[in-house]
Design an enzyme around this catalytic site. Structure first.
Site, PDB file in Angstrom:
ATOM      1  N   SER A   1       0.879  -1.187   0.000  1.00 41.26           N
ATOM      2  CA  SER A   1       0.000   0.000   0.000  1.00 41.26           C
ATOM      3  C   SER A   1       0.907   1.225   0.000  1.00 41.26           C
ATOM      4  CB  SER A   1      -0.867   0.039   1.257  1.00 41.26           C
ATOM      5  OG  SER A   1      -1.600  -1.141   1.412  1.00 41.26           O
TER       6      SER A   1
ATOM      7  N   LYS B   1       0.782   5.755   8.092  1.00 44.05           N
ATOM      8  CA  LYS B   1       1.310   5.949   6.731  1.00 44.05           C
ATOM      9  C   LYS B   1       0.168   6.042   5.713  1.00 44.05           C
ATOM     10  CE  LYS B   1       1.933   2.199   4.743  1.00 44.05           C
ATOM     11  NZ  LYS B   1       1.347   1.224   3.844  1.00 44.05           N
TER      12      LYS B   1
ATOM     13  N   LYS C   1      -7.286   1.695  -2.325  1.00 53.54           N
ATOM     14  CA  LYS C   1      -6.827   1.250  -1.001  1.00 53.54           C
ATOM     15  C   LYS C   1      -6.905   2.391   0.013  1.00 53.54           C
ATOM     16  CE  LYS C   1      -4.687  -1.173   2.202  1.00 53.54           C
ATOM     17  NZ  LYS C   1      -5.300  -2.271   2.947  1.00 53.54           N
TER      18      LYS C   1
END
Ligand code: NAD
Length: 295
Positions: free
Chosen positions: A96, A239, A171
């Site tokens: 990701s 993140k 995502k």
């Protein structure tokens, strides 16, 4: 059957690689950490000393790394994938990462005659082990068709959502939904517990109704046991939310709720919980309200 290379054998990558071996694929593996490389070797994989070496031995190269700089290093850096890959090889980055970085790495790959898909996953470690991940893919249709069988060894579904980069945009949307769900669960369960109701009974009573969710079913039983072993680490969710905010601001979208949950995760990180599972977000609310949501 295509020869596959797998780079990044962490919480997610190792079980995904083991599933490819079980399905009969010839697999070459590499990780900067030698331990999981040995384990995959014992399960039948060829062990390799660099990403370049993996790429030189593979028609399809899969990367499953923590963040954008790790993918840039493993693919574009010295001893990286593009130094070893044969023209015509396919790179499938399942990490990701920021959508713009996916596009940048893809452009560099194309210059070497390598086509890239960005194909991040959802479902966490249990679904990586079962081979039932949800995979969201960006890239050319024909490349997607060429590796679909491989993706469906690791996932229950693989959906092509658009051009390269759009897998990671999807995502980011997924991660906003998951983060907000965990925060909602935490806020509500701390309320019910401190108001004097057994949180396990609250969970049983509401899980079949409108408040029920995949997140509630995955994270509430662990919270009741005080089990915050990762899973998906809070630092990785930070993140993802940072990438979501950057992308949102670039396209002109405010994310008022995601930014609040990001700061809750940041507070937990400062408090020593960066390595906890993201379900451990409930500990922020527990500390505020001075109550524990346990069996
Ligand atoms: P992890 O930290 O457990 O695994 C990453 C692995 O990559 C480690 O083994 C590390 O040693 C290796 N690595 C790092 N840099 C490398 C390099 N340059 N070359 C070779 N190996 C390198 O992380 P994870 O939980 O497996 O997550 C991987 C990716 O999947 C992340 O982008 C994460 O956001 C995403 N993801 C994780 C989950 C989850 O539940 N853990 C769920 C969905 C998506």
């Amino acid at each position: 059957m295509k020869k596959i290379g797998f780079i990044g054998l962490g919480i997610m990558g190792k079980p995904m690689a083991l599933n490819l071996l079980k399905a009969g694929y010839e697999l070459t593996v590499y990780d900067v950490n030698p331990e999981p490389v040995k384990e995959a070797g014992a399960a039948g994989a060829s062990q390799s000393a660099s990403s370049k070496e993996v790429a030189a031995n593979s028609e399809v190269i899969i990367t499953m790394l923590p963040n954008s700089p790790d993918v840039e290093k493993a693919v574009l850096g010295p001893g990286g994938v593009l130094e070893g890959a044969q023209p015509g090889a396919i790179l499938v980055d399942m990490s990701s990462i920021a959508p713009l970085v996916a596009q940048k790495v893809s452009a560099a790959a194309v210059e070497h005659g390598v086509v890239m898909l960005d194909a991040p996953v959802s479902g966490g470690q249990p679904k990586a082990v079962d081979g039932t991940l949800s995979i969201m893919v960006g890239g050319p249709q024909e490349t997607f068709e060429a590796v679909k069988d491989i993706l469906l060894v690791m996932g229950a579904s693989a959906v092509l959502v658009g051009d390269v980069g759009s897998g990671n945009t999807t995502k980011l949307a997924n991660q906003v939904i998951v983060a907000l769900n965990i925060a909602a669960m935490s806020e509500a369960m701390v309320l019910a517990t401190k108001a004097g109701v057994d949180p396990e009974k609250v969970y049983q009573a509401i899980r079949g109704g409108l408040a029920g969710s995949t997140v509630l079913n995955a994270k509430m039983p662990l919270a009741l046991e005080g089990n915050f072993d990762p899973g998906f680490r809070i630092e990785l969710h930070i993140k993802d939310l940072m990438n979501a905010l950057d992308t949102a601001h670039e396209v002109g979208v405010p994310l008022p709720l995601a930014s609040q949950v990001l700061e809750i995760m940041q507070a937990l990180k400062v408090d020593g919980h960066a390595q906890d599972d993201h379900g451990g977000l409930i500990q922020f609310y527990e500390k505020l309200a001075k109550v524990e949501v346990r069996k």
